[in-house]
Design a protein around this motif. Structure first.
Motif, PDB file in Angstrom:
ATOM      1  N   MET A  64       0.856  -1.180   0.000  1.00 52.52           N
ATOM      2  CA  MET A  64       0.000   0.000   0.000  1.00 52.52           C
ATOM      3  C   MET A  64       0.896   1.236   0.000  1.00 52.52           C
ATOM      4  O   MET A  64       1.799   1.340   0.808  1.00 52.52           O
ATOM      5  CB  MET A  64      -0.887  -0.031   1.234  1.00 52.52           C
ATOM      6  N   ARG A  65       0.632   2.146  -0.874  1.00 56.82           N
ATOM      7  CA  ARG A  65       1.405   3.388  -0.937  1.00 56.82           C
ATOM      8  C   ARG A  65       0.676   4.480  -0.168  1.00 56.82           C
ATOM      9  O   ARG A  65      -0.537   4.644  -0.294  1.00 56.82           O
ATOM     10  CB  ARG A  65       1.590   3.804  -2.394  1.00 56.82           C
ATOM     11  N   ARG A  66       1.424   5.219   0.639  1.00 57.27           N
ATOM     12  CA  ARG A  66       0.893   6.377   1.361  1.00 57.27           C
ATOM     13  C   ARG A  66       1.196   7.627   0.537  1.00 57.27           C
ATOM     14  O   ARG A  66       2.328   7.840   0.131  1.00 57.27           O
ATOM     15  CB  ARG A  66       1.536   6.464   2.751  1.00 57.27           C
ATOM     16  N   ILE A  67       0.181   8.442   0.319  1.00 58.22           N
ATOM     17  CA  ILE A  67       0.312   9.668  -0.470  1.00 58.22           C
ATOM     18  C   ILE A  67      -0.030  10.853   0.422  1.00 58.22           C
ATOM     19  O   ILE A  67      -1.054  10.856   1.100  1.00 58.22           O
ATOM     20  CB  ILE A  67      -0.654   9.662  -1.677  1.00 58.22           C
ATOM     21  N   GLU A 109      -4.202   6.398   1.231  1.00 60.98           N
ATOM     22  CA  GLU A 109      -3.467   5.166   1.013  1.00 60.98           C
ATOM     23  C   GLU A 109      -4.091   4.474  -0.188  1.00 60.98           C
ATOM     24  O   GLU A 109      -5.317   4.406  -0.305  1.00 60.98           O
ATOM     25  CB  GLU A 109      -3.552   4.283   2.249  1.00 60.98           C
ATOM     26  N   THR A 110      -3.239   3.980  -1.081  1.00 60.59           N
ATOM     27  CA  THR A 110      -3.721   3.352  -2.300  1.00 60.59           C
ATOM     28  C   THR A 110      -2.707   2.331  -2.803  1.00 60.59           C
ATOM     29  O   THR A 110      -1.501   2.541  -2.649  1.00 60.59           O
ATOM     30  CB  THR A 110      -3.999   4.408  -3.387  1.00 60.59           C
ATOM     31  N   PRO A 111      -3.177   1.254  -3.398  1.00 61.01           N
ATOM     32  CA  PRO A 111      -2.220   0.300  -3.952  1.00 61.01           C
ATOM     33  C   PRO A 111      -1.524   0.834  -5.210  1.00 61.01           C
ATOM     34  O   PRO A 111      -0.413   0.428  -5.531  1.00 61.01           O
ATOM     35  CB  PRO A 111      -3.074  -0.933  -4.273  1.00 61.01           C
ATOM     36  N   ASP A 112      -2.174   1.761  -5.918  1.00 67.12           N
ATOM     37  CA  ASP A 112      -1.610   2.268  -7.179  1.00 67.12           C
ATOM     38  C   ASP A 112      -2.072   3.713  -7.383  1.00 67.12           C
ATOM     39  O   ASP A 112      -3.217   3.963  -7.775  1.00 67.12           O
ATOM     40  CB  ASP A 112      -2.081   1.381  -8.334  1.00 67.12           C
ATOM     41  N   TRP A 113      -1.187   4.662  -7.120  1.00 67.27           N
ATOM     42  CA  TRP A 113      -1.516   6.087  -7.214  1.00 67.27           C
ATOM     43  C   TRP A 113      -1.940   6.480  -8.621  1.00 67.27           C
ATOM     44  O   TRP A 113      -2.923   7.199  -8.817  1.00 67.27           O
ATOM     45  CB  TRP A 113      -0.341   6.917  -6.730  1.00 67.27           C
ATOM     46  N   THR A 153       7.557  13.534  -0.946  1.00 65.61           N
ATOM     47  CA  THR A 153       8.429  12.380  -0.787  1.00 65.61           C
ATOM     48  C   THR A 153       8.403  11.912   0.661  1.00 65.61           C
ATOM     49  O   THR A 153       8.658  12.702   1.578  1.00 65.61           O
ATOM     50  CB  THR A 153       9.875  12.743  -1.189  1.00 65.61           C
ATOM     51  N   GLU A 154       8.073  10.661   0.854  1.00 62.62           N
ATOM     52  CA  GLU A 154       8.076  10.099   2.207  1.00 62.62           C
ATOM     53  C   GLU A 154       9.519   9.875   2.643  1.00 62.62           C
ATOM     54  O   GLU A 154      10.292   9.250   1.925  1.00 62.62           O
ATOM     55  CB  GLU A 154       7.319   8.765   2.222  1.00 62.62           C
ATOM     56  N   HIS A 202       8.644   6.556   8.123  1.00 59.08           N
ATOM     57  CA  HIS A 202       7.354   5.967   8.502  1.00 59.08           C
ATOM     58  C   HIS A 202       7.590   5.018   9.671  1.00 59.08           C
ATOM     59  O   HIS A 202       8.425   4.121   9.564  1.00 59.08           O
ATOM     60  CB  HIS A 202       6.719   5.213   7.334  1.00 59.08           C
TER      61      HIS A 202
END
Length: 106
Positions: free
Chosen positions: A1-4, A56-60, A100-101, A104
């Motif tokens: 999961m990507r955090r945006i 949060e999304t699997p694919d931004w 940019t993360e 975390h």
């Protein structure tokens, strides 16, 4: 999961109205966000107009593309554009640029 996380700026003279609009987001807009992968989507608004968005999304790229294809999103973005500064003719969702993360804590 990507955090945006992204930043936008709400016009200072429209803060109260912007908050009010988000108290009752259209049900079909909420549904479209869920269906296109915008999980845990949250907006934070500072008193100076700084808007911080998080999701949060699997694919931004797919999440953005999915919303671009939704008629309800076109209507929502058209109505929301007047609340923001520095969009340079873009819709608010086009102006979102993920930060940019750097850390975390899981």
């Amino acid at each position: 999961m990507r955090r945006i996380c992204f930043l936008l700026r709400v016009r200072p003279d429209r803060l109260a109205e912007y908050r009010e609009r988000h108290r009752d987001v259209w049900p079909d807009m909420r549904r479209a966000l869920r269906e296109t992968g915008w999980g845990n989507y949250t907006l934070f608004l500072a008193d100076d107009g700084l808007l911080v968005g998080y999701l949060e999304t699997p694919d931004w790229d797919a999440a953005q593309a999915g919303m671009r294809d939704r008629e309800v999103n076109a209507r929502w973005q058209a109505e929301m554009a007047e609340y923001f500064t520095a969009l340079d003719g873009r819709d608010p969702d086009e102006a979102m640029s993920p930060l940019t993360e750097v850390f975390h804590l899981d």
